[in-house]
Design an enzyme around this catalytic site. Structure first.
Site, mmCIF file in Angstrom:
data_model
loop_
_atom_site.group_PDB
_atom_site.id
_atom_site.type_symbol
_atom_site.label_atom_id
_atom_site.label_comp_id
_atom_site.label_asym_id
_atom_site.label_seq_id
_atom_site.Cartn_x
_atom_site.Cartn_y
_atom_site.Cartn_z
ATOM 1 N N ASP A 295 0.821 -1.219 0.000
ATOM 2 C CA ASP A 295 0.000 0.000 0.000
ATOM 3 C C ASP A 295 0.852 1.265 0.000
ATOM 4 O OD1 ASP A 295 -2.411 -1.618 0.323
ATOM 5 O OD2 ASP A 295 -1.777 -1.868 2.394
ATOM 6 N N HIS B 182 -3.990 -1.381 -6.679
ATOM 7 C CA HIS B 182 -3.400 -0.115 -7.091
ATOM 8 C C HIS B 182 -4.542 0.821 -7.472
ATOM 9 C CE1 HIS B 182 0.370 -2.035 -6.896
ATOM 10 N NE2 HIS B 182 0.396 -2.560 -8.098
#
Length: 433
Positions: A22, A50
């Site tokens: 992340d 993403h």
């Protein structure tokens, strides 16, 4: 081969997560992808997430590589990826609804397929009070990689011969039925998979991607490789057992895509200006206070795949140096620097101590890692909005000081700095001659 820092001129560039995932890998991949011929995934599955912002709209991608937004780009799911085929087509469909011109997508004939039985097994394992709760995304990733290692999995290439595919499919479901008691509606899944099979074959999506990649290399095509997850979630190098089930590091590119290591010219580590992790597991620099809550809110720290809140903490350079030891980064993209803008003071975790002694390694066991105390330095905050800054010298001097201190202590040049969520919210700090 001369190493390049930014990825702007590289023949083969890799973008890898340098923490617990992340970190914002997709943004740099999106920036670089416009000038690459191929954008490739080599590991993981729909557990990745993403988020790309195009025309001020967010597009969360889970399986599809970030190069999909460029028409001339061929996007590749390599043999190391585990593919949930319905999720893949659902993701493509959501992009097509917005009439976005898309690039080509191909899937390795050696990639393994995530089936409903593995989704059910994942959810069962996470909910079993007798088992260790890992905090997975419940996307069937672990059970599919387990089937791969057990050698009874089904692969994308098996779809070419439908009768053989059905035999392997039923054998796998029989195995799960005997060992776990889990059953699924096989007829419904087979009917759906046959329809997806026809689309995969008619559109030429099933390919030998190892041959494809190496032909591209020999033709001097440009290849961009995007990693899923990050080094601290790697099956071998991460905080085991609180890890994913694939190789998330540079080594996974060889085994999951078939590109020789000597052909990689640039490896960029994506490092958030603070640290986050989702799910269970140790987190030495975690902030269980108002500052942690502020970072979570300001950074919109909720998973793109599950929506789960991410735990937040100060930047941990012990993790970054360990990550660099494994991946040998050419440079770093420091992301989300703007999230720190409202803080009076900012701390950086410099190294760990155990029993008062500084250590220069990453503890292999959870017990030892739990004993680690983080030693910090404190820097002044800048208390200014930096989201519109596009040159390093225009950042507040305190922000510049923070970046240079991270670069000094990590021992890795910083080539990119993320200062906002949009595509253009990035400062380039290095040049490739």
């Amino acid at each position: 081969m001369r190493r390049l820092l930014t990825g702007l001129k590289s023949r083969v560039c890799t973008v890898l997560g340098g923490q617990w995932g992340d970190e914002g890998k997709g943004k740099l991949v999106d920036i670089l992808a416009r000038d690459y011929d191929y954008v490739c995934r080599f590991n993981g599955g729909a557990n990745a997430g993403h988020t790309i912002i195009v025309n001020r709209k967010k597009y969360p991608l889970h399986l599809v590589p970030c190069g999909i937004f460029y028409e001339k780009t061929t996007n590749v799911l390599g043999n190391g990826v585990v593919v949930n085929i319905p999720s893949l087509f659902e993701e493509l469909g959501s992009l097509q609804k917005d009439n976005i011109p898309l690039g080509k997508l191909v899937v390795s004939d050696r990639a393994h397929i995530v089936l409903n039985i593995q989704l059910e097994a994942d959810a069962h394992n996470e909910g079993d009070p007798k088992r260790l709760k890992i905090g997975t995304t419940k996307k069937g990733i672990g059970p599919t990689y387990s089937s791969k290692a057990f050698r009874n999995s089904v692969r994308v290439g098996d779809l070419k011969n439908w009768e053989i595919f059905k035999q392997k499919y039923n054998a796998l479901n029989d195995h799960y039925g005997r060992t776990t008691g889990i059953e699924v509606d096989r007829n419904a899944e087979l009917q759906a998979l046959q329809q997806y099979r026809d689309r995969l074959i008619s559109q030429g999506m099933i390919q030998d991607t190892i041959l494809l990649m190496n032909r591209a290399l020999n033709q001097d095509k440009r290849i961009l490789v995007e990693g899923a997850n990050a080094v601290m979630l790697d099956l071998d190098f991460g905080t085991y057992p609180y890890v994913t089930s694939s190789s998330t590091t540079v080594g996974g590119i060889m085994t999951g895509l078939g590109i020789p290591p000597s052909r990689i010219q640039t490896t960029i580590g994506i490092v958030k200006a603070y640290t986050t992790r989702v799910g269970e597991g140790p987190f030495p620099s975690e902030l269980k206070n108002d500052i942690g809550a502020h970072l979570q809110k300001k950074g919109h720290e909720f998973g793109a795949t599950t929506g789960r809140p991410r735990r937040c903490g100060w930047l941990d350079l012990q993790v970054v140096r360990y990550s660099h030891m494994i991946n040998d980064y050419s440079s770093i993209n420091l992301t989300k620097l703007d999230v720190l803008s409202e803080l009076d003071e900012i701390r950086i975790g410099v190294h760990y101590k155990i029993n008062g002694q500084k250590i220069d390694y990453m503890p292999a066991t959870l017990d030892e890692l739990a004993q680690a105390e983080v030693e910090y330095i404190t820097l002044p905050g800048w208390k200014k909005d930096i989201s519109n800054v596009r040159r390093f010298e225009d950042l507040p001097k305190e922000a510049q000081q923070y970046v240079r201190k991270v670069e000094e202590l990590a021992g890795i040049p910083i080539s990119w700095i993320g200062v906002g969520p949009d595509r253009d919210g990035m400062i380039q700090t290095s040049q490739d001659s």
